[in-house]
Scaffold this motif. Structure first.
Motif, PDB file in Angstrom:
ATOM      1  N   PRO A   1       8.505  -5.967 -45.879  1.00 31.59           N
ATOM      2  CA  PRO A   1       8.043  -6.641 -47.111  1.00 31.59           C
ATOM      3  C   PRO A   1       9.017  -6.511 -48.281  1.00 31.59           C
ATOM      4  CG  PRO A   1       6.241  -5.474 -46.072  1.00 31.59           C
ATOM      5  CD  PRO A   1       7.471  -5.104 -45.295  1.00 31.59           C
ATOM      6  N   ASN A   2       9.625  -5.323 -48.441  1.00 30.19           N
ATOM      7  CA  ASN A   2      10.586  -5.150 -49.539  1.00 30.19           C
ATOM      8  C   ASN A   2      11.811  -6.052 -49.368  1.00 30.19           C
ATOM      9  OD1 ASN A   2       8.910  -3.255 -50.599  1.00 30.19           O
ATOM     10  ND2 ASN A   2      10.290  -1.502 -50.294  1.00 30.19           N
ATOM     11  N   ASP A   3      12.317  -6.112 -48.121  1.00 25.91           N
ATOM     12  CA  ASP A   3      13.488  -6.959 -47.851  1.00 25.91           C
ATOM     13  C   ASP A   3      13.154  -8.420 -48.104  1.00 25.91           C
ATOM     14  OD1 ASP A   3      14.617  -4.605 -47.093  1.00 25.91           O
ATOM     15  OD2 ASP A   3      14.696  -5.047 -44.947  1.00 25.91           O
ATOM     16  N   LEU A   4      11.983  -8.849 -47.621  1.00 20.78           N
ATOM     17  CA  LEU A   4      11.593 -10.247 -47.777  1.00 20.78           C
ATOM     18  C   LEU A   4      11.441 -10.598 -49.253  1.00 20.78           C
ATOM     19  CD1 LEU A   4      10.879 -12.792 -46.187  1.00 20.78           C
ATOM     20  CD2 LEU A   4       8.488 -12.056 -46.218  1.00 20.78           C
ATOM     21  N   LYS A   5      10.790  -9.721 -50.002  1.00 18.42           N
ATOM     22  CA  LYS A   5      10.605  -9.958 -51.433  1.00 18.42           C
ATOM     23  C   LYS A   5      11.955 -10.021 -52.150  1.00 18.42           C
ATOM     24  CE  LYS A   5       8.680  -9.732 -55.622  1.00 18.42           C
ATOM     25  NZ  LYS A   5       8.116 -10.944 -56.276  1.00 18.42           N
ATOM     26  N   GLY A   6      12.848  -9.092 -51.843  1.00 14.39           N
ATOM     27  CA  GLY A   6      14.158  -9.079 -52.488  1.00 14.39           C
ATOM     28  C   GLY A   6      14.967 -10.330 -52.212  1.00 14.39           C
ATOM     29  N   LEU A   7      14.965 -10.789 -50.945  1.00 12.27           N
ATOM     30  CA  LEU A   7      15.733 -11.988 -50.590  1.00 12.27           C
ATOM     31  C   LEU A   7      15.097 -13.255 -51.147  1.00 12.27           C
ATOM     32  CD1 LEU A   7      16.665 -11.136 -46.890  1.00 12.27           C
ATOM     33  CD2 LEU A   7      18.172 -11.094 -48.881  1.00 12.27           C
ATOM     34  N   GLN A   8      13.776 -13.337 -51.112  1.00 10.06           N
ATOM     35  CA  GLN A   8      13.105 -14.519 -51.655  1.00 10.06           C
ATOM     36  C   GLN A   8      13.332 -14.638 -53.159  1.00 10.06           C
ATOM     37  OE1 GLN A   8       9.086 -13.896 -50.232  1.00 10.06           O
ATOM     38  NE2 GLN A   8       9.385 -15.258 -48.463  1.00 10.06           N
ATOM     39  N   ASP A   9      13.307 -13.506 -53.863  1.00 14.32           N
ATOM     40  CA  ASP A   9      13.579 -13.541 -55.305  1.00 14.32           C
ATOM     41  C   ASP A   9      15.036 -13.890 -55.588  1.00 14.32           C
ATOM     42  OD1 ASP A   9      10.964 -12.911 -55.669  1.00 14.32           O
ATOM     43  OD2 ASP A   9      11.299 -10.933 -56.578  1.00 14.32           O
ATOM     44  N   PHE A  10      15.940 -13.391 -54.718  1.00 13.27           N
ATOM     45  CA  PHE A  10      17.348 -13.772 -54.862  1.00 13.27           C
ATOM     46  C   PHE A  10      17.488 -15.289 -54.740  1.00 13.27           C
ATOM     47  CE2 PHE A  10      21.359 -14.937 -52.841  1.00 13.27           C
ATOM     48  CZ  PHE A  10      22.291 -14.400 -53.723  1.00 13.27           C
ATOM     49  N   LYS A  11      16.871 -15.871 -53.709  1.00 10.52           N
ATOM     50  CA  LYS A  11      16.944 -17.314 -53.500  1.00 10.52           C
ATOM     51  C   LYS A  11      16.307 -18.066 -54.667  1.00 10.52           C
ATOM     52  CE  LYS A  11      15.406 -20.974 -50.347  1.00 10.52           C
ATOM     53  NZ  LYS A  11      14.690 -21.268 -49.064  1.00 10.52           N
ATOM     54  N   ALA A  12      15.189 -17.570 -55.185  1.00 15.88           N
ATOM     55  CA  ALA A  12      14.503 -18.244 -56.284  1.00 15.88           C
ATOM     56  C   ALA A  12      15.350 -18.280 -57.549  1.00 15.88           C
ATOM     57  CB  ALA A  12      13.174 -17.549 -56.571  1.00 15.88           C
ATOM     58  N   GLY A  13      16.241 -17.292 -57.703  1.00 11.05           N
ATOM     59  CA  GLY A  13      17.087 -17.258 -58.894  1.00 11.05           C
ATOM     60  C   GLY A  13      18.270 -18.209 -58.850  1.00 11.05           C
ATOM     61  N   ILE A  14      18.541 -18.796 -57.673  1.00  7.95           N
ATOM     62  CA  ILE A  14      19.687 -19.695 -57.508  1.00  7.95           C
ATOM     63  C   ILE A  14      19.230 -21.135 -57.727  1.00  7.95           C
ATOM     64  CG2 ILE A  14      21.545 -20.440 -55.985  1.00  7.95           C
ATOM     65  CD1 ILE A  14      21.632 -17.472 -56.819  1.00  7.95           C
ATOM     66  N   ARG A  15      19.797 -21.778 -58.734  1.00  5.18           N
ATOM     67  CA  ARG A  15      19.426 -23.162 -59.055  1.00  5.18           C
ATOM     68  C   ARG A  15      20.206 -24.175 -58.233  1.00  5.18           C
ATOM     69  NH1 ARG A  15      20.331 -20.773 -63.946  1.00  5.18           N
ATOM     70  NH2 ARG A  15      22.187 -22.047 -64.342  1.00  5.18           N
ATOM     71  N   SER A  16      21.405 -23.790 -57.800  1.00  2.36           N
ATOM     72  CA  SER A  16      22.247 -24.733 -57.056  1.00  2.36           C
ATOM     73  C   SER A  16      23.058 -23.973 -56.020  1.00  2.36           C
ATOM     74  CB  SER A  16      23.177 -25.481 -58.017  1.00  2.36           C
ATOM     75  OG  SER A  16      24.144 -26.232 -57.309  1.00  2.36           O
ATOM     76  N   ASP A  17      23.046 -24.467 -54.797  1.00  2.00           N
ATOM     77  CA  ASP A  17      23.844 -23.897 -53.707  1.00  2.00           C
ATOM     78  C   ASP A  17      24.419 -25.065 -52.917  1.00  2.00           C
ATOM     79  OD1 ASP A  17      24.941 -22.582 -51.544  1.00  2.00           O
ATOM     80  OD2 ASP A  17      23.011 -22.312 -50.530  1.00  2.00           O
ATOM     81  N   ILE A  18      25.653 -25.441 -53.211  1.00  2.00           N
ATOM     82  CA  ILE A  18      26.200 -26.643 -52.576  1.00  2.00           C
ATOM     83  C   ILE A  18      26.497 -26.427 -51.097  1.00  2.00           C
ATOM     84  CG2 ILE A  18      27.191 -27.428 -54.755  1.00  2.00           C
ATOM     85  CD1 ILE A  18      29.941 -26.682 -53.661  1.00  2.00           C
ATOM     86  N   SER A  19      26.528 -25.166 -50.656  1.00  2.00           N
ATOM     87  CA  SER A  19      26.780 -24.904 -49.232  1.00  2.00           C
ATOM     88  C   SER A  19      25.543 -25.147 -48.381  1.00  2.00           C
ATOM     89  CB  SER A  19      27.250 -23.464 -49.038  1.00  2.00           C
ATOM     90  OG  SER A  19      26.177 -22.555 -49.241  1.00  2.00           O
ATOM     91  N   GLY A  20      24.365 -25.109 -49.016  1.00  2.86           N
ATOM     92  CA  GLY A  20      23.126 -25.308 -48.273  1.00  2.86           C
ATOM     93  C   GLY A  20      22.701 -24.115 -47.446  1.00  2.86           C
ATOM     94  N   ARG A  21      23.376 -22.974 -47.606  1.00  5.46           N
ATOM     95  CA  ARG A  21      23.038 -21.812 -46.776  1.00  5.46           C
ATOM     96  C   ARG A  21      21.646 -21.274 -47.089  1.00  5.46           C
ATOM     97  NH1 ARG A  21      28.454 -18.371 -47.781  1.00  5.46           N
ATOM     98  NH2 ARG A  21      28.292 -19.490 -49.774  1.00  5.46           N
ATOM     99  N   LEU A  22      21.279 -21.262 -48.370  1.00  8.25           N
ATOM    100  CA  LEU A  22      19.969 -20.715 -48.743  1.00  8.25           C
ATOM    101  C   LEU A  22      18.824 -21.615 -48.320  1.00  8.25           C
ATOM    102  CD1 LEU A  22      20.674 -19.253 -52.311  1.00  8.25           C
ATOM    103  CD2 LEU A  22      20.911 -18.162 -50.078  1.00  8.25           C
ATOM    104  N   SER A  23      19.091 -22.903 -48.168  1.00  6.56           N
ATOM    105  CA  SER A  23      18.018 -23.828 -47.758  1.00  6.56           C
ATOM    106  C   SER A  23      17.533 -23.542 -46.342  1.00  6.56           C
ATOM    107  CB  SER A  23      18.510 -25.275 -47.862  1.00  6.56           C
ATOM    108  OG  SER A  23      19.563 -25.509 -46.933  1.00  6.56           O
ATOM    109  N   LYS A  24      18.321 -22.781 -45.580  1.00  2.00           N
ATOM    110  CA  LYS A  24      17.951 -22.438 -44.195  1.00  2.00           C
ATOM    111  C   LYS A  24      17.110 -21.159 -44.131  1.00  2.00           C
ATOM    112  CE  LYS A  24      22.357 -24.444 -42.695  1.00  2.00           C
ATOM    113  NZ  LYS A  24      23.680 -24.159 -42.084  1.00  2.00           N
ATOM    114  N   TRP A  25      16.890 -20.525 -45.281  1.00  2.00           N
ATOM    115  CA  TRP A  25      16.065 -19.310 -45.310  1.00  2.00           C
ATOM    116  C   TRP A  25      14.579 -19.731 -45.351  1.00  2.00           C
ATOM    117  CZ3 TRP A  25      18.407 -15.273 -49.262  1.00  2.00           C
ATOM    118  CH2 TRP A  25      19.709 -14.935 -48.859  1.00  2.00           C
ATOM    119  N   LYS A  26      13.970 -19.939 -44.194  1.00  2.00           N
ATOM    120  CA  LYS A  26      12.619 -20.507 -44.192  1.00  2.00           C
ATOM    121  C   LYS A  26      11.591 -19.618 -43.502  1.00  2.00           C
ATOM    122  CE  LYS A  26      14.043 -25.349 -44.554  1.00  2.00           C
ATOM    123  NZ  LYS A  26      14.075 -26.692 -43.910  1.00  2.00           N
ATOM    124  N   ASN A  27      11.877 -19.149 -42.297  1.00  2.00           N
ATOM    125  CA  ASN A  27      10.856 -18.371 -41.595  1.00  2.00           C
ATOM    126  C   ASN A  27      10.817 -16.933 -42.106  1.00  2.00           C
ATOM    127  OD1 ASN A  27      13.019 -17.004 -40.334  1.00  2.00           O
ATOM    128  ND2 ASN A  27      13.124 -18.588 -38.754  1.00  2.00           N
TER     129      ASN A  27
END
Length: 634
Positions: free
Chosen positions: A25-51
């Motif tokens: 849960p801590n890892d998931l929360k930390g990574l999800q919050d990291f992703k939420a703080g990014i407004r733009s990612d032209i590589s599209g790598r974060l868009s694959k963080w789904k499951n």
């Protein structure tokens, strides 16, 4: 049959669920919050963080216990075997410290990440070995809790906007091998505790606002291979213990305010030292003869100091030396004959000293020498030695202020890239054969006694980027230069100074000769007449234009307002008439302006940048009025 299919689907679903792993849960929360703080990612790598199985997310890896151990999302990475440069824009979430088994955070060179290093980073990430934030826009101070990262080995924080001090407790991070915090806004002193980092291999603190002294015990860092403290405001002396750095290869202390003498070394000390930069300080005393012990040296720069005495003959022992910079000191005596033993030397610069002639003939053995700068010494050369021009690799020659007399000799016609014979006593014409130097990029013949016209062959100099002929007795037309055209994409000539001569025509060629990439154009102090050419607007890159002290007349062309890169405009001491075009207010970058001593009249355009200039910029005209001059009469 239908029930069997149904049971098969249920079993398949259960199997899939069982195989699917969920993040802590801590890892998931930390990574999800990291992703939420990014407004733009032209590589599209974060868009694959789904499951929920974050261990399979791109850029994430986990340890054997299934805890996230690394976040590796650099700006420069490889995709399908090809390098990709990507950016992310957003803020770093402090929730990253929830991922408490992290060993590596690499989010360097993403360009657009902001925020601060969480103040509690050292309390919550005890396993961190590598921290890479380089090339972003992170701000704030380096938190003291960094000192509690007992396993930290590498810290890359360069090219951000970090401020404040280097934590004084940094010496407690015993495993640190690499520290790079260059190009930030750090201030204060280099803490003495840094000398306790006995595993340190690289320390780069350059290009900050550090003050104070270099720690006296810097020599304790026996594993140090690279030390770069350049471009700060460090004072005091170079510590004598620095000669104990037996592993050091790169030593850059340039561009500070260091004083005192260069510490002498003993045989065997600094044996790995390859690159020294001590230029742009206040060092005095002599160049120690022990410099000859540093036989691994490849580049040595002591320029722009206050060094005195002669150049030690022991320099001849540096058989690997390729570049030697000694300019702008107070060195005297003759060049040592041993300099001829530097068989690998590519560049020799000793300008602006008090070196005396004659030049040692041993220089003729420097078959690899490409660049030679002997300008402004006491050489009293009288003529350019023929043997000097026979050096096979020599392509950049700077002999300004060497008391050379007579005409420019034809034996210097070789494959030159740069030639500077300024501030001598050269006379006669500029030879036509200069137009055959097809590789010539920079030519400076200013401050001589050259006469007659510019040879028409100058139009053949298709890659000439800088031409300085000011302060001679040249006459005729300037069009031989203004009509030069480059066959290369991107243009050629960017710097042109023909001022302080007797040119009388050719000004109408400004803007029609294919030199639209000129940035600095100076035709002042001549006898030019005629109109200001409206074609000036083609010079889109022009930053400096000086046509002062001529006989130019008629109206100021509105088209000049389209040269929006202009920072300096000097048109004083001419015969310009009419009004100052209102369109000139578009010249927003203008920092210097002088329209005085003309025949201009009417109201001065109101607004910036004109409101920034003093009365002297407009004085002694026929009838100008309005700010900064007295108001116009109704």
């Amino acid at each position: 049959m239908g029930s069997q299919v149904l049971w098969f689907l249920v079993l398949l679903t259960l199997t899939t669920i069982c195989k699917s792993k969920s993040c802590h849960p801590n890892d998931l929360k930390g990574l999800q919050d990291f992703k939420a703080g990014i407004r733009s990612d032209i590589s599209g790598r974060l868009s694959k963080w789904k499951n929920q199985d974050c261990c399979k997310w791109e850029g994430i890896s986990c340890n054997e216990a299934g805890r996230v151990a690394s976040i590796i999302l650099p700006g420069l990475y490889t995709s399908d075997g090809a390098p990709v440069q990507s950016t992310m824009v957003g803020e770093l979430s402090p929730s990253i410290t929830l991922i408490d088994f992290l060993e590596v955070i690499d989010i360097g060179e993403l360009g657009g990440l902001t925020g601060k290093i969480p103040t509690s980073i050292g309390l919550h990430l005890p396993h961190l070995r590598k921290l890479n934030f380089l090339g972003n826009q992170f701000t704030g101070a380096l938190p003291e809790s960094i000192c509690k990262l007992s396993k930290l080995e590498e810290m890359y924080l360069q090219e951000n906007v970090f401020s404040g001090f280097v934590p004084s407790c940094i010496g407690g991070v015993k495993n640190l091998r690499r520290v790079d915090v260059h190009s930030n806004k750090l201030s204060g002193v280099i803490p003495e505790s840094i000398t306790r980092l006995t595993n340190l291999e690289s320390l780069c603190l350059q290009d900050n606002f550090l003050t104070g002294i270099i720690p006296e015990n810097i020599g304790n860092l026996q594993e140090l291979k690279e030390l770069d403290l350049s471009k700060n405001s460090l004072t005091g002396i170079i510590p004598r213990s620095i000669v104990k750095l037996n592993s050091i290869s790169i030593l850059y202390l340039n561009a500070n305010q260091l004083e005192g003498e260069i510490p002498p070394s003993k045989p065997g000390q600094l044996s790995s030292l390859s690159f020294i930069r001590l230029q742009n300080n206040r060092l005095n005393g002599i160049i120690p003869s022990s410099i000859g012990y540093l036989t691994s040296l490849q580049r040595l720069s002591l320029a722009n100091n206050q060094l005195k005495g002669s150049i030690p003959s022991s320099l001849g022992n540096l058989k690997s030396l390729t570049e030697l910079y000694l300019s702008n000191n107070q060195l005297s005596g003759q060049l040592p004959r041993s300099i001829g033993g530097l068989s690998e030397l590519l560049l020799l610069s000793i300008s602006h000293n008090m070196i005396e002639g004659p030049l040692p003939g041993e220089i003729s053995s420097l078959s690899n020498l490409q660049s030679l700068d002997l300008s402004f010494n006491n050489l009293n050369m009288s003529t350019i030695p023929k043997w000097l021009m026979q050096l096979p690799s020599l392509s950049r020659i700077y002999l300004a202020g060497c008391e050379i007399q007579g005409e420019i000799p034809e034996y210097i016609a070789k494959s030159l890239l740069e030639l500077d014979l300024s501030a001598n006593h050269l006379s006669g014409r500029i030879p036509a054969w200069i137009g055959s130097l097809s590789r010539l990029y920079s030519l400076n013949l200013s401050k001589n006694k050259l006469v007659s016209e510019i040879p028409s062959t100058f139009t053949n100099l298709e890659i000439l980027g800088a031409l300085d002929l000011h302060s001679n007795k040249l006459e005729g037309s300037v069009d031989a230069v203004l009509q030069m055209k480059s066959k290369f994409v991107g243009g050629s000539l960017t710097y042109l100074d023909l001022s302080d001569n007797s040119f009388s025509s050719g000004v109408e060629q400004i803007g029609v000769g294919g030199q639209e990439h000129i940035q600095h154009l100076n035709l002042s102090h001549n006898f030019l007449k005629g109109r200001f050419p409206t074609s000036i607007e083609t010079f889109k890159s022009l930053e400096t234009l000086d046509l002062s002290h001529n006989g130019l007349g008629s109206y100021l062309p509105i088209s000049l307002a389209n040269v929006t890169a202009l920072e300096k405009l000097m048109l004083h001491k001419n015969q310009f008439t009419g009004r100052i075009p209102e369109e000139f207010l578009k010249l927003k970058k203008l920092k210097e302006l002088n329209l005085s001593d003309n025949l201009l009249e009417g109201k001065i355009p109101y607004g910036k940048p004109f409101l920034d200039f003093p009365q002297s910029s407009f004085s002694r005209n026929r009838g100008l009025c309005g700010k900064p001059l007295p108001p116009c009469k109704s």
